[in-house]
Motif scaffolding. Structure first.
Motif, PDB file in Angstrom:
ATOM      1  N   GLY A  67       0.748  -1.396  -0.004  1.00 20.31           N
ATOM      2  CA  GLY A  67      -0.018   0.271  -0.063  1.00 20.31           C
ATOM      3  C   GLY A  67       0.886   1.134  -0.021  1.00 20.31           C
ATOM      4  O   GLY A  67       0.381   2.418   0.362  1.00 20.31           O
ATOM      5  N   ARG A  69       2.406   4.822  -0.882  1.00 22.49           N
ATOM      6  CA  ARG A  69       2.005   5.790  -2.179  1.00 22.49           C
ATOM      7  C   ARG A  69       3.334   6.475  -2.418  1.00 22.49           C
ATOM      8  O   ARG A  69       4.111   6.847  -1.281  1.00 22.49           O
ATOM      9  CB  ARG A  69       1.004   6.708  -1.427  1.00 22.49           C
ATOM     10  CG  ARG A  69      -0.373   5.843  -1.307  1.00 22.49           C
ATOM     11  CD  ARG A  69      -1.521   6.829  -0.671  1.00 22.49           C
ATOM     12  NE  ARG A  69      -2.668   6.167  -0.515  1.00 22.49           N
ATOM     13  CZ  ARG A  69      -3.423   6.002  -1.179  1.00 22.49           C
ATOM     14  NH1 ARG A  69      -3.414   6.386  -2.627  1.00 22.49           N
ATOM     15  NH2 ARG A  69      -4.929   5.230  -1.204  1.00 22.49           N
ATOM     16  N   SER A  89       1.400  -3.838  -6.924  1.00 22.80           N
ATOM     17  CA  SER A  89       0.347  -3.803  -6.017  1.00 22.80           C
ATOM     18  C   SER A  89       0.518  -2.949  -4.832  1.00 22.80           C
ATOM     19  O   SER A  89       0.353  -3.021  -3.502  1.00 22.80           O
ATOM     20  CB  SER A  89      -0.124  -5.322  -5.373  1.00 22.80           C
ATOM     21  OG  SER A  89      -0.575  -6.188  -6.161  1.00 22.80           O
ATOM     22  N   ASN A  90       0.832  -1.521  -5.266  1.00 26.30           N
ATOM     23  CA  ASN A  90       1.049  -0.317  -4.557  1.00 26.30           C
ATOM     24  C   ASN A  90       0.382   0.802  -5.014  1.00 26.30           C
ATOM     25  O   ASN A  90      -0.808   0.532  -5.924  1.00 26.30           O
ATOM     26  CB  ASN A  90       2.484  -0.151  -4.348  1.00 26.30           C
ATOM     27  CG  ASN A  90       3.217  -1.103  -3.242  1.00 26.30           C
ATOM     28  OD1 ASN A  90       3.053  -1.042  -2.132  1.00 26.30           O
ATOM     29  ND2 ASN A  90       4.140  -1.997  -3.731  1.00 26.30           N
ATOM     30  N   TYR A  91       0.638   1.941  -4.646  1.00 23.03           N
ATOM     31  CA  TYR A  91      -0.080   3.158  -5.310  1.00 23.03           C
ATOM     32  C   TYR A  91       0.970   4.033  -5.935  1.00 23.03           C
ATOM     33  O   TYR A  91       0.748   5.302  -5.862  1.00 23.03           O
ATOM     34  CB  TYR A  91      -0.974   3.665  -3.924  1.00 23.03           C
ATOM     35  CG  TYR A  91      -2.095   2.835  -3.604  1.00 23.03           C
ATOM     36  CD1 TYR A  91      -3.200   2.653  -4.312  1.00 23.03           C
ATOM     37  CD2 TYR A  91      -1.883   2.087  -2.457  1.00 23.03           C
ATOM     38  CE1 TYR A  91      -4.186   1.700  -3.621  1.00 23.03           C
ATOM     39  CE2 TYR A  91      -2.953   1.388  -1.828  1.00 23.03           C
ATOM     40  CZ  TYR A  91      -4.114   1.227  -2.483  1.00 23.03           C
ATOM     41  OH  TYR A  91      -5.184   0.361  -2.117  1.00 23.03           O
ATOM     42  N   HIS A  93       2.654   6.474  -8.289  1.00 24.60           N
ATOM     43  CA  HIS A  93       1.828   7.277  -9.341  1.00 24.60           C
ATOM     44  C   HIS A  93       3.004   8.166 -10.043  1.00 24.60           C
ATOM     45  O   HIS A  93       4.280   7.832  -9.672  1.00 24.60           O
ATOM     46  CB  HIS A  93       0.733   8.231  -8.986  1.00 24.60           C
ATOM     47  CG  HIS A  93       1.320   9.233  -7.834  1.00 24.60           C
ATOM     48  ND1 HIS A  93       1.748   8.992  -6.645  1.00 24.60           N
ATOM     49  CD2 HIS A  93       2.031  10.571  -7.855  1.00 24.60           C
ATOM     50  CE1 HIS A  93       1.856   9.948  -5.791  1.00 24.60           C
ATOM     51  NE2 HIS A  93       2.247  10.894  -6.647  1.00 24.60           N
ATOM     52  N   ASP A 113      -0.103  -3.197 -11.181  1.00 26.92           N
ATOM     53  CA  ASP A 113      -1.175  -2.739 -10.178  1.00 26.92           C
ATOM     54  C   ASP A 113      -0.890  -1.600  -9.516  1.00 26.92           C
ATOM     55  O   ASP A 113      -0.876  -1.753  -8.185  1.00 26.92           O
ATOM     56  CB  ASP A 113      -1.464  -3.765  -9.330  1.00 26.92           C
ATOM     57  CG  ASP A 113      -2.571  -3.724  -8.439  1.00 26.92           C
ATOM     58  OD1 ASP A 113      -3.463  -2.797  -8.564  1.00 26.92           O
ATOM     59  OD2 ASP A 113      -2.951  -4.683  -7.791  1.00 26.92           O
ATOM     60  N   ASN A 114      -0.389  -0.612 -10.209  1.00 28.69           N
ATOM     61  CA  ASN A 114      -0.140   0.898  -9.644  1.00 28.69           C
ATOM     62  C   ASN A 114      -0.930   1.978 -10.180  1.00 28.69           C
ATOM     63  O   ASN A 114      -2.297   1.527 -10.814  1.00 28.69           O
ATOM     64  CB  ASN A 114       1.267   1.092  -9.646  1.00 28.69           C
ATOM     65  CG  ASN A 114       2.060   0.642  -8.414  1.00 28.69           C
ATOM     66  OD1 ASN A 114       1.977   0.868  -7.256  1.00 28.69           O
ATOM     67  ND2 ASN A 114       2.874  -0.723  -8.646  1.00 28.69           N
ATOM     68  N   ALA A 115      -0.560   3.258 -10.096  1.00 27.79           N
ATOM     69  CA  ALA A 115      -1.328   4.189 -10.869  1.00 27.79           C
ATOM     70  C   ALA A 115      -0.418   4.857 -11.828  1.00 27.79           C
ATOM     71  O   ALA A 115      -0.416   6.107 -11.847  1.00 27.79           O
ATOM     72  CB  ALA A 115      -2.085   4.896  -9.956  1.00 27.79           C
ATOM     73  N   ASN A 138      -1.879  -0.486 -15.036  1.00 22.06           N
ATOM     74  CA  ASN A 138      -1.661   0.937 -14.672  1.00 22.06           C
ATOM     75  C   ASN A 138      -2.487   2.119 -15.573  1.00 22.06           C
ATOM     76  O   ASN A 138      -3.490   1.543 -15.853  1.00 22.06           O
ATOM     77  CB  ASN A 138      -0.099   1.208 -14.688  1.00 22.06           C
ATOM     78  CG  ASN A 138       0.843   0.824 -13.739  1.00 22.06           C
ATOM     79  OD1 ASN A 138       0.624   1.517 -12.776  1.00 22.06           O
ATOM     80  ND2 ASN A 138       1.331  -0.339 -13.840  1.00 22.06           N
TER      81      ASN A 138
END
Length: 1005
Positions: A67, A69, A89-91, A93, A113-115, A138
């Motif tokens: 998780g 960021r 699988s984190n956030y 960006h 699996d991020n942004a 993504n």
């Protein structure tokens, strides 16, 4: 010696500083996984870090699913010994740092699996040791770099679920080491070339949910290494698959091509792929018999749904016998084909591991085999919309894991078996539209998860069991309508506190409506019409703050309308017609709009808004001050008259100017609205709830929603991408509406092309919401769908026709590139709050190309374009699509509006159609076929003044202007709908003639 000095002496200061910079770029660490990243520990001992033993250099940075960021620091590119970088699988960006291209030793890069945004950095192709590259899930844009073949050792490439565009570069096919290529859920286009065979070691090819076109390359069928081919939801097309295509695909385990336009028969060579576990060819155009599949002993998933397989013959399902050898079969979906014959007993001889069985939407008949009950692991069973007879087997009580049992639309008889009470996992039970009889058995004790119960449209009688109201899980719908249920509505109805829709209409229920109905606080739709309820409307109805639709019509209710109903801010429709109500009608809330309420058949109601034309309520006056009040009222009236005269003059000038402006300009250019997200639409429509469903068509459903960004109601058209042609419909509608600007054409606000929460492709269009629905609802109101019993007078119909003609005239003659609508009909004509027409649904529209000044012919290659009855006869024989086809549809629309008859009614057969029906009565006998409600006010006035009944013919004779208008409109309808296209009017002539009729009719009236 301190830790920091050890890092410098024994480790590498460059790595140490790079990791500190990476830590600085993290803005949130909810699991405190970086708590060990401090000066008291050597960086090789930090969580997620692995170092080489010899040089103490960082070889692995692995922080998966924590998780985190932040952004990925470009300083990571200084970890020159790094072999594995995994941050999935984190956030994270921001963009992928180009500095990662300097990691020459990198073998594994996983940022899934991020942004992450931006394009795929070309520098990454400098990591020539890469074997595993995963950038999936993504928000990456742009193209796949042409330099991709520099990654000569690449074995796994995952780019799925991004926003990549363009083509797969030709250089990709030189990656001879590639084992897995997954680019699904992007916007890639083009065809898959024959050069794919150069990927000699390819095991899995995954390209679903893109825009790939053309046929699958024949070289693909020679790649014996392939274990999986997934190409679903593209624009792939082929007249047929080669019959020998599976001959060399010995290792194939998955083959999925659902949602394309592939036709022909299922290749018989399928039996050679004996390792096949998944075979999904649903939503295509396959025809013919299904071959024997008994050699596929490992088959787990067989989906043939939504094709044209079978020929409605008794032998269509013979292949099911061969499936007895498939001992691993769990999912069998054959729904929505042309399978006919008796439901075979062999359906009960399949694998005992079967969990999903779907046979709905076919032409099957016979009875349900009782031994289906042996499938005790069955989760979903669908036999809907066939011709199945007999009873529901008591053995269905063995389905202890059943979640969805759907038997809608058959001819099942007998009673509902009490054994269904054993289905403790049941979520959906739909038994509607059958011939079931007897009482509703009290079998609800074990149903803890049921959200939908629909047993409507049967022959059930008796009282509603009290136990049914103990189902606290019911949240979507309880539908007991159209039966013969009697007795009262129990007070226990108040226990359904989570229910959205309650429909007990069209039964024989009596007594009072219990006040506990007000405890169902989540109710949005309440249907109680067509019963024998008596007493007063309970004031507790005002407690239903979420109520959007309330129908109490055709009962024996008395007393007044509760004033509290006007405080329900979301209430959009109220029908209390044909009761014994009396007293004053409120004027706030839903009562402000006459089109939203129906009060007919309640002769003692008074007051309300002016448009209801109810009698004023009696006013009690103080006799001692009557004279004083009278003088005061005279003064007030005089002042009011003066004010009204002044305002009328101002408004007249204003509307004239506005009218001139309207006729000389079109709708303002659509603003550059951002593409709306799936999440926004999901929220706006409350999860695309059925309670917000306002219509459905060939390619999708339309929902009402409130778009927060625009702060207004909108109509969201969600494409059903499992339907053939839905993708084409979406593209056609976008292209057609992108540049059109006209007050009589529906305005597109924005669109959505995304992925839903289940990972499936999602496409939707967002339009302005039309509060008065479609012309279909006005011409042919349906009591079952809850349409208001409204009528249109001649003036309104003439205005509507003028608006439609104006919109179509613009499409044909004023667009930069002419557009042919191809599906003009009442359901595609929407009316806004001011009854202004907006022509909608451009899913079949065609743009007319021009070459050297001449129109390029558009031939109909898929049969009739449009809707039967409205489509011109020449389309049925493959003639070219033309603007004259729209003219024909408009002509039929004119005749339908004048006669009140649909062109698809049963009377129109054996050569008789709506055109010939009208032509036979023209011009002398039109009074025999004209819609009887076309002139209701004049007929009523004349009959009243003469104290005698008066015929329609006499009324028309005494209103010559109306007679001329109707006669002229019939002429236009006939001239537009002649069989020969060359003899039809064009829309310029139609528009000119309609405006002449309207001017003459209105000026005379």
């Amino acid at each position: 010696m301190g830790i920091c000095e050890q890092n410098k002496k024994y480790g590498n200061e460059t790595d140490y500083m790079a990791l500190l910079k990476f830590q600085e770029s993290i803005s949130s660490d909810p699991n405190q996984v970086l708590s060990s990243w401090n000066a008291s520990n050597h960086f090789c001992d930090w969580h997620g870090i692995t170092c080489s033993h010899k040089h103490q250099r960082v070889t692995e940075l692995k922080l998966q699913g924590y998780g985190l960021r932040g952004t990925i620091s470009p300083h990571v590119g200084n970890l020159s010994f790094l072999r594995n970088l995994s941050l999935l699988s984190n956030y994270f960006h921001g963009e992928i740092p180009t500095e990662l291209g300097g990691l020459y030793r990198l073998q594994n890069l996983s940022l899934s699996d991020n942004a992450l945004t931006g394009e795929i950095p070309i520098n990454l192709t400098s990591c020539t040791q890469l074997r595993y590259l995963d950038l999936s899930m993504n928000k990456l844009i742009g193209i796949i770099p042409n330099e991709i073949p520099y990654l000569r050792k690449l074995e796994m490439l995952y780019l799925y679920t991004n926003n990549l565009t363009g083509y797969i570069p030709a250089s990709m096919w030189n990656l001879s080491s590639l084992l897995v290529l997954s680019v699904s859920f992007n916007n890639l286009e083009g065809s898959i070339p024959e050069e794919i065979e150069h990927l000699k070691n390819l095991i899995f090819l995954a390209i679903p949910s893109n825009k790939f076109s053309g046929a699958l390359p024949s070289s693909l069928y020679n790649m014996s290494s392939l274990e999986g081919i997934s190409a679903a939801y593209n624009h792939l097309n082929a007249t047929e698959l080669p019959n020998n295509m599976f001959t060399t695909l010995f290792n194939l385990q998955q083959f999925g091509i659902t949602g394309n336009q592939i036709a022909g028969s299922i290749p018989t060579s399928i039996t050679n792929s004996s390792s096949l576990r998944l075979f999904d060819i649903s939503d295509n155009y396959f025809v013919g018999k299904v071959p024997s599949l008994g050699n596929l002993k490992d088959l787990n998933w067989l989906n043939l749904a939504f094709n044209n397989l079978g020929s409605n013959s008794n032998s269509d399902l013979d292949f099911i016998t061969s499936l007895e050898n498939c001992s691993q079969l769990e999912i069998l979906s054959l729904n929505d084909n042309k399978f006919g014959g008796i439901l075979p007993n062999s359906i009960a001889n399949l694998s005992t591991q079967l969990i999903h069985l779907y046979l709905g939407g076919n032409q099957l008949y016979g009875t349900i085999p009782a031994n289906l009950g042996k499938y005790t692991d069955l989760i979903g069973l669908g036999l809907e919309f066939n011709h199945i007879t007999g009873t529901i087997p008591a053995s269905f009580g063995k389905f202890h894991k059943m979640q969805a049992l759907v038997l809608v639309g058959n001819q099942l008889s007998g009673e509902i078996p009490s054994s269904l009470g054993n289905l403790s996992e049941l979520v959906v039970l739909q038994l509607s539209e059958n011939n079931l009889e007897g009482i509703i058995p009290p079998i609800f004790g074990k149903w803890k998860y049921l959200t939908i119960l629909d047993i409507s449209k049967n022959n059930l009688d008796g009282a509603i069991p009290l136990q049914i109201f103990s189902l606290s899980s019911l949240s979507k719908s309880l539908n007991l309508s159209h039966n013969s249920l009697n007795g009262s509505l129990p007070i226990e109805v108040g226990n359904l506190k989570n229910l959205d829709t309650l429909d007990i209409s069209e039964n024989h229920l009596c007594d009072e409506i219990p006040k506990t109905i007000g405890e169902c606080t989540t109710l949005e739709y309440l249907y109680l019409q067509g019963n024998r309820f008596s007493g007063t409307m309970p004031p507790s109805l005002a407690s239903l703050k979420n109520l959007m639709y309330l129908d109490l019509s055709r009962n024996n209710l008395s007393g007044s309308i509760p004033t509290g109903l006007q405080n329900i801010s979301v209430l959009e429709y109220l029908n209390v017609s044909f009761n014994l109500l009396e007293g004053e009608v409120p004027i706030e809330g839903v009562f402000k709009k006459a089109s939203a309420i129906s009060m007919a058949g309640n002769n003692k109601l008074c007051g309300g808004i002016f448009e209801l034309h109810l009698s004023p309520c009696p006013v009690k006056v103080d006799t001692q001050s009557k004279h004083r009040h009278l003088k005061f009222m005279v003064i007030i009236i005089c002042v009011a008259v003066c004010v009204c005269l002044f305002l009328s003059s101002i408004l007249t000038i204003y509307w004239r100017r506005k009218g001139n402006k309207t006729t000389s300009s079109t709708t303002p250019t659509i603003g550059q609205l951002p593409m709306v997200s799936y999440q926004n639409l999901h929220f706006a429509t409350e999860g695309f709830s059925n309670i917000n469903l306002i219509g459905s068509g060939s390619f999708g459903s339309v929902y009402k929603g409130r778009l927060e960004s625009e702060n207004k109601f909108v109509a969201v058209k969600v494409l059903n991408l499992q339907k053939k042609g839905a993708h084409k419909s979406f593209i056609s509608e976008c292209i057609a509406l992108k540049n059109v600007r006209h007050r009589n054409l529906v305005k597109i606000l924005t669109c959505c092309s995304s992925i839903d929460y289940k990972g499936k492709e999602f496409k939707a269009l967002v339009f302005e919401y039309m509060s008065n629905g479609s012309l279909e609802n006005w011409l042919h109101p349906s009591s079952e769908s809850g349409d208001l019993p409204r009528t249109l007078d001649l003036d309104q119909r003439l205005n509507i026709l003028c608006d439609v003609a104006s919109g179509v005239h613009y499409l044909h003659h004023e667009c930069e590139q002419p557009i042919i609508h191809c599906d003009l009909k009442p359901s595609n004509i929407l009316l806004d709050e001011d009854m202004i027409v907006h022509v909608s649904d451009f899913g079949l529209a065609r743009l007319v190309s021009t070459l050297n000044g001449f129109s390029k012919k558009l031939t109909s290659t898929t049969g009739i374009k449009g809707t039967i009855g409205y489509a011109p006869p020449e389309y049925g024989i493959g003639s070219e699509i033309s603007t004259l086809g729209d003219v024909y549809s408009f002509g039929i629309l004119v005749l339908e509006m004048l006669t009140g008859r649909r062109p698809t009614e049963e009377m129109f057969k054996d050569g008789l159609n709506l055109h010939s029906y009208v032509n036979a009565a023209y011009p002398n006998n039109l009074s025999e076929i004209v819609d009887s409600v076309l002139l209701p006010i004049q007929v009523q006035e004349m009959a009243t003044s003469a104290n005698e009944e008066i015929s329609m013919e006499e009324a028309i004779l005494k209103h010559p202007n109306q007679e001329k208008a109707i006669l002229s409109l019939f002429e236009i309808g006939l001239a537009c709908s002649v069989e020969s296209p060359k003899e039809r009017l064009n829309m310029m002539d139609v528009t000119r003639e309609l405006n002449r009729i309207r001017n003459a009719f209105c000026s005379c009236e």
